[in-house]
Design a protein around this motif. Sequence first.
Motif, PDB file in Angstrom:
ATOM      1  N   THR A 183      -9.540 -50.523 -38.110  1.00  0.00           N
ATOM      2  CA  THR A 183      -9.493 -49.076 -38.296  1.00  0.00           C
ATOM      3  C   THR A 183      -9.124 -48.382 -36.994  1.00  0.00           C
ATOM      4  OG1 THR A 183     -11.180 -49.257 -40.001  1.00  0.00           O
ATOM      5  CG2 THR A 183     -10.806 -47.076 -39.087  1.00  0.00           C
ATOM      6  N   GLY A 184      -9.733 -48.799 -35.913  1.00  0.00           N
ATOM      7  CA  GLY A 184      -9.409 -48.222 -34.604  1.00  0.00           C
ATOM      8  C   GLY A 184      -7.965 -48.468 -34.230  1.00  0.00           C
ATOM      9  N   ALA A 185      -7.475 -49.667 -34.503  1.00  0.00           N
ATOM     10  CA  ALA A 185      -6.086 -49.985 -34.205  1.00  0.00           C
ATOM     11  C   ALA A 185      -5.142 -49.124 -35.031  1.00  0.00           C
ATOM     12  CB  ALA A 185      -5.826 -51.469 -34.468  1.00  0.00           C
ATOM     13  N   ALA A 186      -5.483 -48.919 -36.289  1.00  0.00           N
ATOM     14  CA  ALA A 186      -4.645 -48.081 -37.149  1.00  0.00           C
ATOM     15  C   ALA A 186      -4.619 -46.637 -36.639  1.00  0.00           C
ATOM     16  CB  ALA A 186      -5.147 -48.124 -38.583  1.00  0.00           C
ATOM     17  N   PHE A 187      -5.777 -46.120 -36.242  1.00  0.00           N
ATOM     18  CA  PHE A 187      -5.821 -44.750 -35.722  1.00  0.00           C
ATOM     19  C   PHE A 187      -5.060 -44.618 -34.410  1.00  0.00           C
ATOM     20  CE2 PHE A 187      -9.640 -43.971 -38.467  1.00  0.00           C
ATOM     21  CZ  PHE A 187      -9.055 -42.964 -39.213  1.00  0.00           C
ATOM     22  N   LEU A 188      -5.151 -45.613 -33.540  1.00  0.00           N
ATOM     23  CA  LEU A 188      -4.389 -45.561 -32.289  1.00  0.00           C
ATOM     24  C   LEU A 188      -2.891 -45.570 -32.560  1.00  0.00           C
ATOM     25  CD1 LEU A 188      -6.418 -47.915 -29.939  1.00  0.00           C
ATOM     26  CD2 LEU A 188      -6.120 -45.448 -29.735  1.00  0.00           C
ATOM     27  N   THR A 189      -2.468 -46.326 -33.563  1.00  0.00           N
ATOM     28  CA  THR A 189      -1.057 -46.353 -33.920  1.00  0.00           C
ATOM     29  C   THR A 189      -0.610 -44.998 -34.455  1.00  0.00           C
ATOM     30  OG1 THR A 189      -1.271 -48.697 -34.439  1.00  0.00           O
ATOM     31  CG2 THR A 189       0.675 -47.575 -35.289  1.00  0.00           C
ATOM     32  N   VAL A 190      -1.440 -44.377 -35.287  1.00  0.00           N
ATOM     33  CA  VAL A 190      -1.114 -43.049 -35.818  1.00  0.00           C
ATOM     34  C   VAL A 190      -1.040 -42.030 -34.688  1.00  0.00           C
ATOM     35  CG1 VAL A 190      -1.998 -41.164 -37.247  1.00  0.00           C
ATOM     36  CG2 VAL A 190      -2.010 -43.494 -38.119  1.00  0.00           C
TER      37      VAL A 190
ATOM     38  N   TRP B  33       5.837 -46.650 -27.132  1.00  0.00           N
ATOM     39  CA  TRP B  33       6.430 -47.674 -27.995  1.00  0.00           C
ATOM     40  C   TRP B  33       5.779 -49.031 -27.748  1.00  0.00           C
ATOM     41  CZ3 TRP B  33       8.716 -46.989 -32.313  1.00  0.00           C
ATOM     42  CH2 TRP B  33       9.455 -45.834 -32.537  1.00  0.00           C
ATOM     43  N   GLY B  34       5.452 -49.326 -26.494  1.00  0.00           N
ATOM     44  CA  GLY B  34       4.772 -50.578 -26.174  1.00  0.00           C
ATOM     45  C   GLY B  34       3.413 -50.671 -26.849  1.00  0.00           C
ATOM     46  N   VAL B  35       2.677 -49.568 -26.857  1.00  0.00           N
ATOM     47  CA  VAL B  35       1.370 -49.529 -27.520  1.00  0.00           C
ATOM     48  C   VAL B  35       1.528 -49.755 -29.020  1.00  0.00           C
ATOM     49  CG1 VAL B  35      -0.541 -47.988 -28.139  1.00  0.00           C
ATOM     50  CG2 VAL B  35       0.227 -48.125 -25.771  1.00  0.00           C
ATOM     51  N   ILE B  36       2.505 -49.092 -29.622  1.00  0.00           N
ATOM     52  CA  ILE B  36       2.738 -49.249 -31.062  1.00  0.00           C
ATOM     53  C   ILE B  36       3.068 -50.703 -31.391  1.00  0.00           C
ATOM     54  CG2 ILE B  36       4.304 -48.642 -32.960  1.00  0.00           C
ATOM     55  CD1 ILE B  36       4.494 -45.829 -31.635  1.00  0.00           C
ATOM     56  N   LEU B  37       3.945 -51.312 -30.616  1.00  0.00           N
ATOM     57  CA  LEU B  37       4.330 -52.704 -30.874  1.00  0.00           C
ATOM     58  C   LEU B  37       3.156 -53.654 -30.645  1.00  0.00           C
ATOM     59  CD1 LEU B  37       7.902 -52.770 -29.303  1.00  0.00           C
ATOM     60  CD2 LEU B  37       7.291 -52.874 -31.721  1.00  0.00           C
ATOM     61  N   PHE B  38       2.392 -53.427 -29.580  1.00  0.00           N
ATOM     62  CA  PHE B  38       1.260 -54.297 -29.280  1.00  0.00           C
ATOM     63  C   PHE B  38       0.208 -54.238 -30.386  1.00  0.00           C
ATOM     64  CE2 PHE B  38      -2.943 -55.016 -27.440  1.00  0.00           C
ATOM     65  CZ  PHE B  38      -2.773 -56.307 -26.949  1.00  0.00           C
ATOM     66  N   ILE B  39      -0.158 -53.025 -30.781  1.00  0.00           N
ATOM     67  CA  ILE B  39      -1.185 -52.879 -31.817  1.00  0.00           C
ATOM     68  C   ILE B  39      -0.690 -53.441 -33.145  1.00  0.00           C
ATOM     69  CG2 ILE B  39      -2.501 -51.211 -33.173  1.00  0.00           C
ATOM     70  CD1 ILE B  39      -2.694 -49.500 -30.644  1.00  0.00           C
ATOM     71  N   SER B  40       0.572 -53.209 -33.461  1.00  0.00           N
ATOM     72  CA  SER B  40       1.125 -53.776 -34.700  1.00  0.00           C
ATOM     73  C   SER B  40       1.079 -55.302 -34.652  1.00  0.00           C
ATOM     74  CB  SER B  40       2.562 -53.302 -34.898  1.00  0.00           C
ATOM     75  OG  SER B  40       2.597 -51.899 -35.026  1.00  0.00           O
ATOM     76  N   GLY B  41       1.388 -55.872 -33.502  1.00  0.00           N
ATOM     77  CA  GLY B  41       1.316 -57.322 -33.348  1.00  0.00           C
ATOM     78  C   GLY B  41      -0.098 -57.853 -33.530  1.00  0.00           C
ATOM     79  N   VAL B  42      -1.075 -57.127 -32.979  1.00  0.00           N
ATOM     80  CA  VAL B  42      -2.470 -57.537 -33.137  1.00  0.00           C
ATOM     81  C   VAL B  42      -2.867 -57.498 -34.609  1.00  0.00           C
ATOM     82  CG1 VAL B  42      -4.855 -56.856 -32.655  1.00  0.00           C
ATOM     83  CG2 VAL B  42      -3.178 -56.906 -30.805  1.00  0.00           C
ATOM     84  N   LEU B  43      -2.451 -56.453 -35.315  1.00  0.00           N
ATOM     85  CA  LEU B  43      -2.781 -56.353 -36.737  1.00  0.00           C
ATOM     86  C   LEU B  43      -2.138 -57.485 -37.543  1.00  0.00           C
ATOM     87  CD1 LEU B  43      -2.612 -52.489 -37.257  1.00  0.00           C
ATOM     88  CD2 LEU B  43      -4.649 -53.938 -37.278  1.00  0.00           C
ATOM     89  N   VAL B  44      -0.915 -57.839 -37.207  1.00  0.00           N
ATOM     90  CA  VAL B  44      -0.250 -58.951 -37.899  1.00  0.00           C
ATOM     91  C   VAL B  44      -0.995 -60.255 -37.617  1.00  0.00           C
ATOM     92  CG1 VAL B  44       1.860 -60.363 -37.947  1.00  0.00           C
ATOM     93  CG2 VAL B  44       2.017 -57.866 -38.013  1.00  0.00           C
ATOM     94  N   LEU B  45      -1.381 -60.462 -36.369  1.00  0.00           N
ATOM     95  CA  LEU B  45      -2.150 -61.672 -36.045  1.00  0.00           C
ATOM     96  C   LEU B  45      -3.482 -61.698 -36.787  1.00  0.00           C
ATOM     97  CD1 LEU B  45      -1.518 -62.018 -32.204  1.00  0.00           C
ATOM     98  CD2 LEU B  45      -0.646 -63.478 -34.037  1.00  0.00           C
ATOM     99  N   MET B  46      -4.102 -60.546 -36.932  1.00  0.00           N
ATOM    100  CA  MET B  46      -5.378 -60.472 -37.645  1.00  0.00           C
ATOM    101  C   MET B  46      -5.211 -60.852 -39.120  1.00  0.00           C
ATOM    102  SD  MET B  46      -7.087 -57.085 -35.947  1.00  0.00           S
ATOM    103  CE  MET B  46      -8.491 -57.067 -37.065  1.00  0.00           C
TER     104      MET B  46
END
Length: 102
Positions: free
Chosen positions: A5-12, A43-56
């Motif tokens: 949830t935190g990762a999703a909010f940071l991406t938003v 953009w780096g933050v968006i890509l990093f968080i998206s990558g973490v979510l995919v790994l999860m």
Amino acid sequence: MLLSTGAAFLTVIAISQLRLRKRLTAEGKTLGYRMWLFPWLTWGVILFISGVLVLMLFRPDHRIDVLSTPALAIVVVCSGLLITRRRAREGQGAALGQGASG
């Protein structure tokens, strides 16, 4: 679920920053504070968080968290839209009632 949830909010928030900054720049407004390394860091933050979510998604103990976060977000957004529309209709009805009696 807190991590996803935190990762999703940071991406938003990061996406919102990109959109708002673009709009303010187009309107010719100057910003009082500039973020360093903008827009690359965003953009780096968006890509990093998206990558973490995919790994999860590939970890069975986190998969339900990642999948339930968008489901919860959809429920919250739909509820907000329904409440907003209902209040708008009630406001229009009250305005029509005042106009007829006044």
